[in-house]
Design a protein around this motif. Structure first.
Motif, PDB file in Angstrom:
ATOM      1  N   LEU A 108       0.867  -1.334  -0.048  1.00 27.29           N
ATOM      2  CA  LEU A 108       0.058   0.037  -0.025  1.00 27.29           C
ATOM      3  C   LEU A 108       0.957   1.361   0.080  1.00 27.29           C
ATOM      4  O   LEU A 108       0.539   2.353  -0.660  1.00 27.29           O
ATOM      5  CB  LEU A 108      -0.934  -0.085   1.417  1.00 27.29           C
ATOM      6  N   ALA A 109       2.047   1.283   0.766  1.00 32.52           N
ATOM      7  CA  ALA A 109       2.801   2.445   0.701  1.00 32.52           C
ATOM      8  C   ALA A 109       3.538   2.684  -0.497  1.00 32.52           C
ATOM      9  O   ALA A 109       3.510   3.875  -0.820  1.00 32.52           O
ATOM     10  CB  ALA A 109       4.030   2.282   2.095  1.00 32.52           C
ATOM     11  N   ILE A 110       3.752   1.602  -1.288  1.00 31.20           N
ATOM     12  CA  ILE A 110       4.589   1.627  -2.503  1.00 31.20           C
ATOM     13  C   ILE A 110       3.265   2.350  -3.372  1.00 31.20           C
ATOM     14  O   ILE A 110       3.566   3.404  -4.220  1.00 31.20           O
ATOM     15  CB  ILE A 110       5.079   0.703  -3.019  1.00 31.20           C
ATOM     16  N   ALA A 111       2.200   1.825  -3.447  1.00 34.42           N
ATOM     17  CA  ALA A 111       1.070   2.138  -4.585  1.00 34.42           C
ATOM     18  C   ALA A 111       0.829   3.789  -4.077  1.00 34.42           C
ATOM     19  O   ALA A 111       0.440   4.327  -5.234  1.00 34.42           O
ATOM     20  CB  ALA A 111      -0.021   1.368  -4.252  1.00 34.42           C
ATOM     21  N   THR A 112       0.655   4.031  -2.662  1.00 31.59           N
ATOM     22  CA  THR A 112       0.470   5.458  -2.522  1.00 31.59           C
ATOM     23  C   THR A 112       1.504   6.695  -2.651  1.00 31.59           C
ATOM     24  O   THR A 112       1.125   7.586  -2.726  1.00 31.59           O
ATOM     25  CB  THR A 112      -0.524   5.545  -1.384  1.00 31.59           C
ATOM     26  N   SER A 113       2.762   5.985  -2.919  1.00 39.02           N
ATOM     27  CA  SER A 113       3.673   6.790  -3.163  1.00 39.02           C
ATOM     28  C   SER A 113       4.549   7.062  -4.374  1.00 39.02           C
ATOM     29  O   SER A 113       5.533   7.819  -4.619  1.00 39.02           O
ATOM     30  CB  SER A 113       4.833   6.760  -1.966  1.00 39.02           C
ATOM     31  N   ILE A 114       3.876   6.268  -5.296  1.00 39.49           N
ATOM     32  CA  ILE A 114       4.451   6.210  -6.695  1.00 39.49           C
ATOM     33  C   ILE A 114       4.520   7.633  -7.427  1.00 39.49           C
ATOM     34  O   ILE A 114       5.705   8.189  -7.808  1.00 39.49           O
ATOM     35  CB  ILE A 114       3.907   5.470  -7.829  1.00 39.49           C
ATOM     36  N   ASP A 115       3.432   8.312  -7.025  1.00 35.87           N
ATOM     37  CA  ASP A 115       3.502   9.592  -7.558  1.00 35.87           C
ATOM     38  C   ASP A 115       4.618  10.795  -6.959  1.00 35.87           C
ATOM     39  O   ASP A 115       4.951  11.689  -7.600  1.00 35.87           O
ATOM     40  CB  ASP A 115       2.016  10.583  -7.461  1.00 35.87           C
ATOM     41  N   ALA A 116       5.018  10.343  -5.883  1.00 39.86           N
ATOM     42  CA  ALA A 116       6.196  11.222  -5.025  1.00 39.86           C
ATOM     43  C   ALA A 116       7.271  10.781  -5.762  1.00 39.86           C
ATOM     44  O   ALA A 116       8.118  11.803  -5.725  1.00 39.86           O
ATOM     45  CB  ALA A 116       6.207  10.726  -3.624  1.00 39.86           C
ATOM     46  N   LEU A 117       7.655   9.814  -6.572  1.00 38.13           N
ATOM     47  CA  LEU A 117       8.930   9.494  -6.878  1.00 38.13           C
ATOM     48  C   LEU A 117       8.961  10.623  -8.323  1.00 38.13           C
ATOM     49  O   LEU A 117       9.832  11.041  -8.548  1.00 38.13           O
ATOM     50  CB  LEU A 117       8.762   8.140  -7.596  1.00 38.13           C
ATOM     51  N   ALA A 118       7.890  10.538  -9.210  1.00 38.37           N
ATOM     52  CA  ALA A 118       7.871  11.574  -9.928  1.00 38.37           C
ATOM     53  C   ALA A 118       8.267  13.021  -9.648  1.00 38.37           C
ATOM     54  O   ALA A 118       8.751  13.833 -10.355  1.00 38.37           O
ATOM     55  CB  ALA A 118       6.639  11.411 -10.942  1.00 38.37           C
ATOM     56  N   VAL A 119       7.389  13.419  -8.547  1.00 43.28           N
ATOM     57  CA  VAL A 119       7.753  14.686  -8.006  1.00 43.28           C
ATOM     58  C   VAL A 119       9.016  14.856  -7.572  1.00 43.28           C
ATOM     59  O   VAL A 119       9.725  15.875  -7.698  1.00 43.28           O
ATOM     60  CB  VAL A 119       6.734  14.980  -6.771  1.00 43.28           C
ATOM     61  N   GLY A 120       9.748  13.842  -6.968  1.00 40.39           N
ATOM     62  CA  GLY A 120      11.089  14.004  -6.786  1.00 40.39           C
ATOM     63  C   GLY A 120      11.920  14.121  -7.871  1.00 40.39           C
ATOM     64  O   GLY A 120      13.068  15.074  -7.813  1.00 40.39           O
ATOM     65  N   VAL A 121      11.669  13.676  -9.151  1.00 42.91           N
ATOM     66  CA  VAL A 121      12.478  13.946 -10.276  1.00 42.91           C
ATOM     67  C   VAL A 121      12.130  15.481 -10.417  1.00 42.91           C
ATOM     68  O   VAL A 121      13.178  15.924 -11.121  1.00 42.91           O
ATOM     69  CB  VAL A 121      11.771  13.019 -11.424  1.00 42.91           C
ATOM     70  N   THR A 122      11.214  16.006 -10.403  1.00 42.53           N
ATOM     71  CA  THR A 122      10.881  17.419 -10.555  1.00 42.53           C
ATOM     72  C   THR A 122      11.678  18.312  -9.652  1.00 42.53           C
ATOM     73  O   THR A 122      11.927  19.386 -10.172  1.00 42.53           O
ATOM     74  CB  THR A 122       9.201  17.845 -10.788  1.00 42.53           C
ATOM     75  N   PHE A 123      11.750  17.924  -8.634  1.00 46.59           N
ATOM     76  CA  PHE A 123      12.599  18.413  -7.536  1.00 46.59           C
ATOM     77  C   PHE A 123      13.844  18.767  -8.018  1.00 46.59           C
ATOM     78  O   PHE A 123      14.502  19.874  -7.612  1.00 46.59           O
ATOM     79  CB  PHE A 123      12.314  17.794  -6.177  1.00 46.59           C
ATOM     80  N   ALA A 124      14.433  17.829  -8.559  1.00 46.54           N
ATOM     81  CA  ALA A 124      15.948  17.717  -8.983  1.00 46.54           C
ATOM     82  C   ALA A 124      15.988  18.863 -10.079  1.00 46.54           C
ATOM     83  O   ALA A 124      17.146  19.605 -10.114  1.00 46.54           O
ATOM     84  CB  ALA A 124      16.198  16.346  -9.742  1.00 46.54           C
ATOM     85  N   PHE A 125      14.951  18.984 -10.870  1.00 47.03           N
ATOM     86  CA  PHE A 125      15.018  20.090 -12.034  1.00 47.03           C
ATOM     87  C   PHE A 125      14.991  21.578 -11.313  1.00 47.03           C
ATOM     88  O   PHE A 125      15.281  22.556 -11.975  1.00 47.03           O
ATOM     89  CB  PHE A 125      14.137  19.904 -13.118  1.00 47.03           C
ATOM     90  N   LEU A 126      14.017  21.465 -10.084  1.00 47.48           N
ATOM     91  CA  LEU A 126      13.876  22.867  -9.619  1.00 47.48           C
ATOM     92  C   LEU A 126      14.905  23.446  -8.463  1.00 47.48           C
ATOM     93  O   LEU A 126      14.653  24.357  -7.985  1.00 47.48           O
ATOM     94  CB  LEU A 126      12.293  22.709  -8.964  1.00 47.48           C
ATOM     95  N   GLN A 127      15.761  22.409  -8.272  1.00 43.15           N
ATOM     96  CA  GLN A 127      16.850  22.758  -7.386  1.00 43.15           C
ATOM     97  C   GLN A 127      16.258  22.975  -6.019  1.00 43.15           C
ATOM     98  O   GLN A 127      16.622  23.772  -5.344  1.00 43.15           O
ATOM     99  CB  GLN A 127      17.839  23.766  -7.767  1.00 43.15           C
TER     100      GLN A 127
END
Length: 186
Positions: A108-127
């Protein structure tokens, strides 16, 4: 990224975990604070870990795609947000059992946090300063998950779809804001 923007993203990301926490609370005969804290720890931990992992991945490719990073953030947040909105409008109720067994909670934790992985990618671009950001996201999810268990135990599924819809809408709005900031300088 400002603290207010980070808070808005944290709340938006935690809405999936909040919705599942409501179902957890609904399925409990009696409210158990111990189980609520376990739910919060799983969801908060994964919501903090996934953006960190995404940030590390995004940092590897940052140099190559800096000129289009705002479009990537816009598209990822838009897809995640619209998917959450679509799921919130689905009338099928899919509540989970009350088990807080590790195997059940990890899935359940993985399923509910997959979107957070993508947000983390955007955090790298936004410094974004990643350690405070993921700590804030994890803490926010932890608290909202515990509240979700209590709300589910008291009110049932009345607010599950509304929470998921709000979370999706927040992510879409943040994606549009990032795009406008980079393209129009707003």
């Amino acid at each position: 990224m400002s603290l207010i923007e980070l808070f808005i993203i944290a709340v938006g990301l935690s809405m999936d975990a909040f919705a599942v926490s409501i179902c957890k609370g609904l399925s409990m005969q009696r409210m158990s604070w111990k189980n609520a804290v376990i739910v919060g720890l799983y969801f908060g931990g994964f919501q903090a870990g996934m953006p960190l992992f995404g940030y590390i991945l995004g940092s590897q490719f940052k140099e190559a795609i800096t000129s289009i990073d705002h479009w990537i953030a816009f598209i990822l947040l838009g897809i995640i947000g619209f998917n959450m909105i679509r799921e919130s409008l689905n009338k099928e109720e899919e509540c989970v059992d009350c088990s807080v067994a590790p195997g059940n909670m990890i899935l359940l934790a993985i399923a509910t946090s997959i979107d957070a992985l993508a947000v983390g990618v955007t955090f790298a671009f936004l410094q974004v300063r990643i350690v405070p950001a993921v700590s804030f996201i994890g803490s926010t999810t932890f608290v909202l998950s515990i509240i979700g268990v209590k709300v589910g135990n008291v009110f049932g599924t009345r607010y599950k779809s509304k929470a998921e819809f709000a979370g999706g809408l927040i992510l879409v709005i943040m994606g549009v804001k990032i795009l406008l900031d980079h393209t129009l300088g707003i």
